[in-house]
Scaffold this motif. Structure first.
Motif, PDB file in Angstrom:
ATOM      1  N   GLU A  68      13.038   6.762 -10.171  1.00 16.14           N
ATOM      2  CA  GLU A  68      14.115   7.563 -10.748  1.00 16.14           C
ATOM      3  C   GLU A  68      13.541   8.795 -11.444  1.00 16.14           C
ATOM      4  OE1 GLU A  68      18.058   6.747 -13.435  1.00 16.14           O
ATOM      5  OE2 GLU A  68      16.125   6.145 -14.268  1.00 16.14           O
ATOM      6  N   ARG A  69      12.472   8.628 -12.187  1.00 16.44           N
ATOM      7  CA  ARG A  69      11.860   9.740 -12.912  1.00 16.44           C
ATOM      8  C   ARG A  69      11.343  10.811 -11.958  1.00 16.44           C
ATOM      9  NH1 ARG A  69       7.345   7.728 -16.727  1.00 16.44           N
ATOM     10  NH2 ARG A  69       6.218   7.556 -14.761  1.00 16.44           N
ATOM     11  N   GLN A  70      10.839  10.362 -10.793  1.00 15.22           N
ATOM     12  CA  GLN A  70      10.298  11.308  -9.814  1.00 15.22           C
ATOM     13  C   GLN A  70      11.388  11.880  -8.910  1.00 15.22           C
ATOM     14  OE1 GLN A  70       7.100  12.237  -9.428  1.00 15.22           O
ATOM     15  NE2 GLN A  70       6.051  10.846 -10.812  1.00 15.22           N
ATOM     16  N   GLY A  71      12.601  11.311  -8.972  1.00  6.44           N
ATOM     17  CA  GLY A  71      13.675  11.781  -8.113  1.00  6.44           C
ATOM     18  C   GLY A  71      13.474  11.427  -6.658  1.00  6.44           C
ATOM     19  N   VAL A  72      12.863  10.251  -6.401  1.00  2.75           N
ATOM     20  CA  VAL A  72      12.535   9.804  -5.047  1.00  2.75           C
ATOM     21  C   VAL A  72      13.375   8.569  -4.711  1.00  2.75           C
ATOM     22  CG1 VAL A  72      10.684   8.972  -3.536  1.00  2.75           C
ATOM     23  CG2 VAL A  72      10.194  10.716  -5.258  1.00  2.75           C
ATOM     24  N   SER A  73      13.873   8.509  -3.470  1.00  6.63           N
ATOM     25  CA  SER A  73      14.771   7.419  -3.077  1.00  6.63           C
ATOM     26  C   SER A  73      14.051   6.170  -2.584  1.00  6.63           C
ATOM     27  CB  SER A  73      15.728   7.897  -1.972  1.00  6.63           C
ATOM     28  OG  SER A  73      16.585   8.901  -2.450  1.00  6.63           O
ATOM     29  N   VAL A  74      12.812   6.320  -2.130  1.00  5.00           N
ATOM     30  CA  VAL A  74      12.100   5.203  -1.498  1.00  5.00           C
ATOM     31  C   VAL A  74      10.661   5.157  -1.989  1.00  5.00           C
ATOM     32  CG1 VAL A  74      11.235   4.263   0.690  1.00  5.00           C
ATOM     33  CG2 VAL A  74      13.535   5.229   0.579  1.00  5.00           C
ATOM     34  N   GLY A  75      10.201   3.972  -2.331  1.00  6.12           N
ATOM     35  CA  GLY A  75       8.810   3.750  -2.673  1.00  6.12           C
ATOM     36  C   GLY A  75       8.143   2.889  -1.612  1.00  6.12           C
ATOM     37  N   VAL A  76       6.908   3.214  -1.276  1.00  4.55           N
ATOM     38  CA  VAL A  76       6.098   2.397  -0.375  1.00  4.55           C
ATOM     39  C   VAL A  76       5.050   1.701  -1.237  1.00  4.55           C
ATOM     40  CG1 VAL A  76       4.602   2.362   1.650  1.00  4.55           C
ATOM     41  CG2 VAL A  76       6.475   4.030   1.500  1.00  4.55           C
ATOM     42  N   VAL A  77       5.148   0.409  -1.340  1.00  2.00           N
ATOM     43  CA  VAL A  77       4.272  -0.340  -2.246  1.00  2.00           C
ATOM     44  C   VAL A  77       2.886  -0.470  -1.630  1.00  2.00           C
ATOM     45  CG1 VAL A  77       3.921  -2.536  -3.442  1.00  2.00           C
ATOM     46  CG2 VAL A  77       6.234  -1.581  -3.215  1.00  2.00           C
ATOM     47  N   GLU A  78       1.877  -0.063  -2.407  1.00  5.00           N
ATOM     48  CA  GLU A  78       0.500  -0.123  -1.927  1.00  5.00           C
ATOM     49  C   GLU A  78      -0.181  -1.435  -2.312  1.00  5.00           C
ATOM     50  OE1 GLU A  78      -1.207   3.266  -3.765  1.00  5.00           O
ATOM     51  OE2 GLU A  78      -1.236   2.400  -5.792  1.00  5.00           O
ATOM     52  N   GLY A  79       0.269  -2.031  -3.396  1.00  7.07           N
ATOM     53  CA  GLY A  79      -0.314  -3.283  -3.857  1.00  7.07           C
ATOM     54  C   GLY A  79       0.549  -3.884  -4.946  1.00  7.07           C
ATOM     55  N   LYS A  92      -3.179  -6.379  -1.766  1.00  7.02           N
ATOM     56  CA  LYS A  92      -2.969  -5.052  -1.189  1.00  7.02           C
ATOM     57  C   LYS A  92      -2.004  -5.187  -0.021  1.00  7.02           C
ATOM     58  CE  LYS A  92      -6.129  -3.229  -3.867  1.00  7.02           C
ATOM     59  NZ  LYS A  92      -5.744  -2.361  -4.999  1.00  7.02           N
ATOM     60  N   CYS A  93      -1.077  -4.264   0.092  1.00  8.79           N
ATOM     61  CA  CYS A  93      -0.175  -4.270   1.235  1.00  8.79           C
ATOM     62  C   CYS A  93      -0.906  -3.770   2.482  1.00  8.79           C
ATOM     63  CB  CYS A  93       1.048  -3.415   0.943  1.00  8.79           C
ATOM     64  SG  CYS A  93       2.167  -4.153  -0.276  1.00  8.79           S
ATOM     65  N   ASP A  94      -0.407  -4.187   3.638  1.00  7.96           N
ATOM     66  CA  ASP A  94      -1.058  -3.859   4.900  1.00  7.96           C
ATOM     67  C   ASP A  94      -0.933  -2.353   5.193  1.00  7.96           C
ATOM     68  OD1 ASP A  94      -2.106  -4.893   7.647  1.00  7.96           O
ATOM     69  OD2 ASP A  94      -0.417  -3.579   8.142  1.00  7.96           O
ATOM     70  N   PRO A  95      -2.039  -1.663   5.439  1.00 11.74           N
ATOM     71  CA  PRO A  95      -1.989  -0.213   5.681  1.00 11.74           C
ATOM     72  C   PRO A  95      -1.122   0.153   6.889  1.00 11.74           C
ATOM     73  CG  PRO A  95      -4.242  -0.907   5.222  1.00 11.74           C
ATOM     74  CD  PRO A  95      -3.435  -2.153   5.386  1.00 11.74           C
ATOM     75  N   GLY A  96      -1.163  -0.675   7.939  1.00  9.97           N
ATOM     76  CA  GLY A  96      -0.360  -0.391   9.116  1.00  9.97           C
ATOM     77  C   GLY A  96       1.128  -0.458   8.839  1.00  9.97           C
ATOM     78  N   ILE A  97       1.553  -1.452   8.047  1.00  4.12           N
ATOM     79  CA  ILE A  97       2.960  -1.553   7.698  1.00  4.12           C
ATOM     80  C   ILE A  97       3.352  -0.419   6.764  1.00  4.12           C
ATOM     81  CG2 ILE A  97       4.707  -2.971   6.537  1.00  4.12           C
ATOM     82  CD1 ILE A  97       3.327  -5.431   7.586  1.00  4.12           C
ATOM     83  N   MET A  98       2.472  -0.060   5.846  1.00  5.64           N
ATOM     84  CA  MET A  98       2.751   1.081   4.970  1.00  5.64           C
ATOM     85  C   MET A  98       2.979   2.347   5.794  1.00  5.64           C
ATOM     86  SD  MET A  98      -0.034   0.433   1.906  1.00  5.64           S
ATOM     87  CE  MET A  98       0.273   2.058   1.186  1.00  5.64           C
ATOM     88  N   GLU A  99       2.152   2.571   6.792  1.00  5.77           N
ATOM     89  CA  GLU A  99       2.304   3.753   7.640  1.00  5.77           C
ATOM     90  C   GLU A  99       3.632   3.704   8.402  1.00  5.77           C
ATOM     91  OE1 GLU A  99      -0.056   6.161  11.222  1.00  5.77           O
ATOM     92  OE2 GLU A  99      -0.825   4.250  10.461  1.00  5.77           O
ATOM     93  N   THR A 100       4.015   2.501   8.860  1.00  5.81           N
ATOM     94  CA  THR A 100       5.286   2.353   9.572  1.00  5.81           C
ATOM     95  C   THR A 100       6.464   2.670   8.658  1.00  5.81           C
ATOM     96  OG1 THR A 100       4.301   0.627  10.974  1.00  5.81           O
ATOM     97  CG2 THR A 100       6.695   0.767  10.950  1.00  5.81           C
ATOM     98  N   ILE A 101       6.389   2.244   7.401  1.00  5.43           N
ATOM     99  CA  ILE A 101       7.451   2.562   6.442  1.00  5.43           C
ATOM    100  C   ILE A 101       7.521   4.062   6.204  1.00  5.43           C
ATOM    101  CG2 ILE A 101       8.289   2.223   4.084  1.00  5.43           C
ATOM    102  CD1 ILE A 101       6.798  -0.495   4.099  1.00  5.43           C
ATOM    103  N   PHE A 102       6.358   4.695   6.018  1.00  3.44           N
ATOM    104  CA  PHE A 102       6.324   6.146   5.822  1.00  3.44           C
ATOM    105  C   PHE A 102       6.980   6.864   6.999  1.00  3.44           C
ATOM    106  CE2 PHE A 102       2.986   5.777   2.491  1.00  3.44           C
ATOM    107  CZ  PHE A 102       3.461   6.747   1.614  1.00  3.44           C
ATOM    108  N   ASN A 103       6.623   6.452   8.220  1.00  2.00           N
ATOM    109  CA  ASN A 103       7.163   7.109   9.408  1.00  2.00           C
ATOM    110  C   ASN A 103       8.667   6.904   9.518  1.00  2.00           C
ATOM    111  OD1 ASN A 103       4.621   8.013  10.127  1.00  2.00           O
ATOM    112  ND2 ASN A 103       4.205   6.282  11.484  1.00  2.00           N
ATOM    113  N   MET A 149       6.115  -3.658   1.609  1.00  2.00           N
ATOM    114  CA  MET A 149       7.232  -3.714   0.675  1.00  2.00           C
ATOM    115  C   MET A 149       7.824  -2.333   0.460  1.00  2.00           C
ATOM    116  SD  MET A 149       7.196  -5.826  -2.879  1.00  2.00           S
ATOM    117  CE  MET A 149       8.753  -6.435  -3.525  1.00  2.00           C
ATOM    118  N   ILE A 150       9.159  -2.276   0.427  1.00  5.92           N
ATOM    119  CA  ILE A 150       9.905  -1.049   0.184  1.00  5.92           C
ATOM    120  C   ILE A 150      10.606  -1.171  -1.164  1.00  5.92           C
ATOM    121  CG2 ILE A 150      11.831   0.394   0.963  1.00  5.92           C
ATOM    122  CD1 ILE A 150      11.268  -0.734   3.814  1.00  5.92           C
ATOM    123  N   PHE A 151      10.499  -0.135  -1.986  1.00  7.72           N
ATOM    124  CA  PHE A 151      11.217  -0.085  -3.257  1.00  7.72           C
ATOM    125  C   PHE A 151      12.349   0.940  -3.174  1.00  7.72           C
ATOM    126  CE2 PHE A 151       7.769  -1.508  -6.543  1.00  7.72           C
ATOM    127  CZ  PHE A 151       8.122  -2.833  -6.311  1.00  7.72           C
TER     128      PHE A 151
END
Length: 412
Positions: free
Chosen positions: A200-211, A332-343, A374-376
């Motif tokens: 909320e503070r950053q004004g971002v709708s989606v977080g990609v959890v790294e760990g 730590k969250c899986d880097p491949g899944i993190m990249e998929t969420i980003f995409n 994980m998605i926030f």
């Protein structure tokens, strides 16, 4: 897929609003503690939604509820979900949102008649919030529970897990049968509210959890001598509460010297004995909850807090002891899944924020079994575990669409 998939948001919104009334009391808080009447009502409602959607329904030995699409019992699956149970007086999104988004994703796959390589499961885990210890359902699936742990699990009122399950016609011995083989899963994805203020503070709708942070939780007892508050000189007192006060003041120093930028420590509960206004406290019992994203830092903090307690007890003529209530390793969250969420997010015109999770989640346990991510979505004012818990609808829709497209990429 060039055009991103989208959820039926009106249907998801209706689900969120309906579930928000199950287990609600006069204070507007939700009371769906594991195996309570409120929890049972929510579970029955969720099963009805699965049947209505024409999805396969399965309940495993740990009472985890699975909705399944493209399931034949042979191909591995991509799993998504969270939990329906709550803490006492909870808000309506913690856990529940991830379950409902998972269900909506499966409904969309079915409605669109999508051809997927793998099965997809939406799960509602049992007792994530900790009536009987926490993360029960995911620990059962990951094979982390023992017969002894199941037998000894009790809530704060002394009711055992076995009693609570038996009262609902469930067999606690079946919990061990919920274990899944690693090869039965391709990946695990959880959508959850952040429960903090960063998005909320950053004004971002989606977080990609790294760990996800690990933690240790102690129940500490400092023992001194109860005595008369008026007749005992200050220099002759063994005041347990003064020992706690000094220790509480040491927390910042310990974190600065032995912790990291993400280290936190909390004394959230204190009991003073005998608890009379005119009696020097003879003993105090309190909780200590310490969290960080790095295992080595948690190890250092364990040692540092023990030294601090020992030094204070020695100076004040007190005894101290502590019981380890829980220890959870950071993951730590899986880097491949993190990249998929980003995409997936970028395909929807959203630039997510990579961030840690300061709270424990079922993802933390599932990461020991399979690749996990994980998605926030934002929490307004950082509020959670409270009726004031809220996420703007537009952020829920965005997060749900990111989850839908992530699951599709993982499963097709």
């Amino acid at each position: 897929m060039k055009t991103p998939l989208r959820v039926n948001f009106k249907r998801l919104q209706a689900d969120v609003e309906t579930l928000a009334h199950i287990g609600r009391r006069a204070d507007y808080g939700l009371y769906r503690m594991a195996f309570s009447k409120g929890d049972q009502a929510a579970r029955e409602w969720f099963q009805e939604r699965i049947h209505e959607a024409g999805l396969d329904l399965y309940i495993d030995g740990a009472a985890n509820i699975h909705a399944r699409f493209n399931w034949n019992g042979e191909r591995p699956s991509v799993m998504t979900g969270s939990h329906l149970d709550t803490v006492p007086g909870a808000g309506h999104l913690d856990g529940a949102l991830g379950v409902l988004v998972g269900l909506e994703c499966l409904r969309r796959f079915k409605e669109l008649d999508l051809s997927l390589r793998y099965a997809v499961e939406a799960i509602a885990f049992t007792d994530e919030e900790g009536r009987f210890g926490g993360l029960l359902g995911s620990q059962a699936i990951s094979g982390r529970l023992t017969p002894e742990a199941i037998h000894n699990a009790r809530d704060l009122d002394g009711i055992s897990l076995s009693q609570a399950m038996t009262a609902q016609g469930l067999n606690p011995a079946d919990i061990l049968r919920a274990r899944r083989k690693p090869e039965s899963l391709i990946a695990f994805l959880e959508l959850h509210i952040e429960q903090g203020p960063i998005l909320e503070r950053q004004g971002v709708s989606v977080g990609v959890v790294e760990g996800i942070v690990g933690l240790f939780k102690w129940e500490v007892t400092l023992k001194g001598t109860a005595n008369h508050a008026g007749t005992t000189p200050m220099d002759m007192r063994q005041d347990a509460l003064q020992g706690l006060a000094e220790f509480a003041g040491e927390i910042t120093r310990v974190l600065e010297e032995n912790g990291g930028p993400r280290s936190v420590a909390t004394i959230g509960r204190v009991e003073v004995f005998p608890g009379a206004a005119n009696v020097i406290p003879g003993s105090v019992k309190f909780s200590l909850d310490v969290r960080d994203t790095e295992a080595i830092i948690l190890k250092d903090l364990t040692h540092a807090f023990r030294l601090a307690l020992s030094a204070i007890a020695r100076r004040r003529g007190l005894m101290f002891e502590f019981e380890v209530l829980s220890e959870i390793e950071p993951v730590k969250c899986d880097p491949g899944i993190m990249e998929t969420i980003f995409n997936a997010a970028r395909s929807l015109g959203v630039e997510p924020l990579q961030m840690p999770s300061g709270a424990a989640h079922d993802t933390q346990i599932m990461a020991t079994l399979t690749r996990a991510g994980m998605i926030f979505v934002p929490s307004q004012g950082g509020r959670s575990h409270s009726p004031a818990e809220w996420t703007p609808w537009e952020d829920i829709e965005t997060g749900a669409n990111v989850a839908l497209n992530t699951l599709y990429q993982l499963a097709h």
